[in-house]
Design an enzyme around this catalytic site. Structure first.
Site, PDB file in Angstrom:
ATOM      1  N   HIS A 218     -56.508  46.595   7.274  1.00  0.00           N
ATOM      2  CA  HIS A 218     -56.753  46.288   5.862  1.00  0.00           C
ATOM      3  C   HIS A 218     -58.128  45.640   5.770  1.00  0.00           C
ATOM      4  O   HIS A 218     -58.413  44.645   6.436  1.00  0.00           O
ATOM      5  CB  HIS A 218     -55.690  45.344   5.298  1.00  0.00           C
ATOM      6  CG  HIS A 218     -55.882  45.068   3.839  1.00  0.00           C
ATOM      7  ND1 HIS A 218     -55.325  45.863   2.849  1.00  0.00           N
ATOM      8  CD2 HIS A 218     -56.604  44.111   3.196  1.00  0.00           C
ATOM      9  CE1 HIS A 218     -55.674  45.396   1.664  1.00  0.00           C
ATOM     10  NE2 HIS A 218     -56.454  44.337   1.842  1.00  0.00           N
ATOM     11  N   CYS A 219     -58.981  46.211   4.924  1.00  0.00           N
ATOM     12  CA  CYS A 219     -60.360  45.754   4.814  1.00  0.00           C
ATOM     13  C   CYS A 219     -60.553  44.995   3.505  1.00  0.00           C
ATOM     14  O   CYS A 219     -60.393  45.569   2.428  1.00  0.00           O
ATOM     15  CB  CYS A 219     -61.317  46.948   4.883  1.00  0.00           C
ATOM     16  SG  CYS A 219     -63.059  46.484   4.777  1.00  0.00           S
ATOM     17  N   VAL A 220     -60.908  43.721   3.612  1.00  0.00           N
ATOM     18  CA  VAL A 220     -61.121  42.923   2.399  1.00  0.00           C
ATOM     19  C   VAL A 220     -62.377  43.368   1.654  1.00  0.00           C
ATOM     20  O   VAL A 220     -62.497  43.147   0.437  1.00  0.00           O
ATOM     21  CB  VAL A 220     -61.231  41.422   2.743  1.00  0.00           C
ATOM     22  CG1 VAL A 220     -59.943  40.917   3.362  1.00  0.00           C
ATOM     23  CG2 VAL A 220     -62.413  41.153   3.674  1.00  0.00           C
TER      24      VAL A 220
ATOM     25  N   ASN B  24     -61.088  46.028  -0.544  1.00  0.00           N
ATOM     26  CA  ASN B  24     -59.830  45.667  -1.188  1.00  0.00           C
ATOM     27  C   ASN B  24     -58.823  46.814  -1.069  1.00  0.00           C
ATOM     28  O   ASN B  24     -58.148  47.177  -2.027  1.00  0.00           O
ATOM     29  CB  ASN B  24     -60.047  45.321  -2.670  1.00  0.00           C
ATOM     30  CG  ASN B  24     -58.808  44.699  -3.306  1.00  0.00           C
ATOM     31  OD1 ASN B  24     -58.034  44.015  -2.648  1.00  0.00           O
ATOM     32  ND2 ASN B  24     -58.620  44.939  -4.591  1.00  0.00           N
ATOM     33  N   ASN B  25     -58.729  47.370   0.115  1.00  0.00           N
ATOM     34  CA  ASN B  25     -57.894  48.545   0.343  1.00  0.00           C
ATOM     35  C   ASN B  25     -57.628  48.657   1.840  1.00  0.00           C
ATOM     36  O   ASN B  25     -58.379  48.104   2.650  1.00  0.00           O
ATOM     37  CB  ASN B  25     -58.610  49.801  -0.160  1.00  0.00           C
ATOM     38  CG  ASN B  25     -57.694  50.987  -0.321  1.00  0.00           C
ATOM     39  OD1 ASN B  25     -56.481  50.888  -0.115  1.00  0.00           O
ATOM     40  ND2 ASN B  25     -58.256  52.128  -0.677  1.00  0.00           N
TER      41      ASN B  25
END
Length: 303
Positions: free
Chosen positions: A146-148, A151-152
Site C-alpha cells: 500500500h503506497c501512501v 493513496n492506493n
C-alpha cells in the site's frame, strides 16, 4: 468446471471492478498534493530557471531540452494520475478455488494447518498472491504494497503503471540533474551566456534534486529486481523466511512464479517490447491465477 468458474469470476471482477472503481472513496491526501507540487516545482525550475538561464528558451538546444523535459513531465503526471485512480484489483465475490481443476497447479495454503487461505475480514477465499490490505480494508489481487504517495494499493491492475511512473520520474530527474550540473560547470568556467549566473535558488534546487534522484532510482532498481524475479514486495520477504526455513530443514526453496527473466518481464510489462514504457494493461489477465514454474516442470516430465 474450473474454467467456467474462473471465467465467471473474471467477468465478475471486470463488472464489479468498474463499480468498485467508481464507488470507492477518493481523497486528495497531503502526500498526493506534495507529489504534484514537487513535480510542478521540478518542472518550473528546470525549464524556466536552469534552461532559460543557461541555454535560453529561444535557442535550438534550449528549446529541444525544454520540449524533451516537458514530454517526460507529462508522462510522469499521466502515469501518476492513472496509478492513483486505477483500482489495484479486488477479489470477486464469486471466486472459489477448484481443487479438482488440473489446470491449476498451485494452491497457496496457510503455514499453520495447511488449509486454503481464507480472509476472515472479507469472508472469502484468497486467490494466489492476494493479500488483505488493512488500509483499503479489502483483499487486493497480487498485492505488492500500500503506497501512501498514491493513496492506493499497488497491485495486479496498476502495478505496471506504477512501475512506468517510477521509470519516467527517474529519467526526468536525471535529465534535470544533468542540466543543472552542466549549468554549474559553465558558471565555474565562465562560459555561460551573458546574464546567467548560479543563484541561491539553483543551489537549493540541487540540494533537493540529488537525494530525490537517488531515492527514486533506488526504488526503481528495487522494482526492476522484483519484476525480473516475478515477485512482489510481500513475496520477497515471505521468500526470505521460506528460504531460511527450507535451509533449516535441509531443503531448497524456489519462488514458484519465477519463469525466467524474460518471461517474468513479459508477464508484467507485456509481450510487445515497444509497449513496455506505455501505461497499458490489456495483457494482465484476471489476476485469479498465474503461471508457475510447476507448469513447465509438468510439461517436461515423461508421460
Amino acid at each position: 468446471m474450473g474454467r467456467d468458474r474462473e471465467s465467471a469470476a473474471a467477468a465478475d471482477a471486470g463488472g464489479r471492478g468498474g463499480r468498485t472503481e467508481l464507488n470507492r472513496p477518493r481523497y486528495v491526501t497531503l502526500p498526493i498534493i506534495l507529489v504534484l507540487a514537487l513535480i510542478g516545482y521540478v518542472y518550473y525550475v528546470t525549464v524556466f530557471c536552469v534552461i532559460e538561464d543557461w541555454l535560453g528558451l529561444r535557442t535550438a538546444s534550449g528549446l529541444g531540452n525544454a520540449a524533451t523535459f516537458t514530454a517526460f513531465a507529462i508522462m510522469c503526471l499521466t502515469t501518476y494520475a492513472i496509478a492513483v485512480l486505477r483500482d489495484a484489483g479486488h477479489v470477486p465475490s464469486s471466486f472459489m478455488p477448484d481443487m479438482e481443476d488440473p489446470q491449476v497447479v498451485v494452491h497457496e495454503i496457510k503455514r499453520k494447518g495447511g488449509d486454503l487461505r481464507y480472509c476472515q475480514k472479507c469472508s472469502h477465499y484468497k486467490p494466489p498472491r492476494a493479500h488483505h490490505c488493512r488500509v483499503c480494508k479489502r483483499c487486493v489481487l497480487r498485492m505488492d504494497h500500500h503506497c501512501v504517495w498514491i493513496n492506493n494499493c499497488v497491485g495486479h491492475a496498476n502495478y505496471k503503471v506504477f512501475f512506468v511512473f517510477m521509470l519516467y520520474t527517474v529519467i526526468a530527474c536525471i535529465h534535470s540533474l544533468a542540466l543543472l550540473l552542466g549549468f554549474a560547470y559553465d558558471v565555474h568556467k565562465g562560459q555561460i551566456h551573458s546574464g546567467g549566473s548560479l543563484k541561491t535558488s539553483h543551489i537549493i534546487y540541487g540540494v533537493l534534486l540529488f537525494p530525490l534522484t537517488l531515492a527514486v532510482s533506488i526504488l526503481l532498481g528495487w522494482h526492476i529486481y522484483l519484476v525480473s524475479q516475478n515477485k512482489t514486495t510481500i513475496e520477497h520477504y515471505e521468500g526470505v523466511r521460506a528460504t531460511w526455513l527450507a535451509k533449516k530443514a535441509g531443503n531448497v526453496y524456489a519462488h514458484p512464479y519465477d519463469l525466467g527473466t524474460y518471461e517474468n518481464l513479459v508477464l508484467v510489462l507485456g509481450s510487445n517490447i515497444l509497449c513496455w514504457i506505455c501505461p497499458t494493461s490489456s495483457h494482465i489477465g484476471s489476476g485469479l491465477q498465474f503461471p508457475s514454474s510447476y507448469h513447465s516442470r509438468l510439461e517436461t516430465m515423461p508421460r
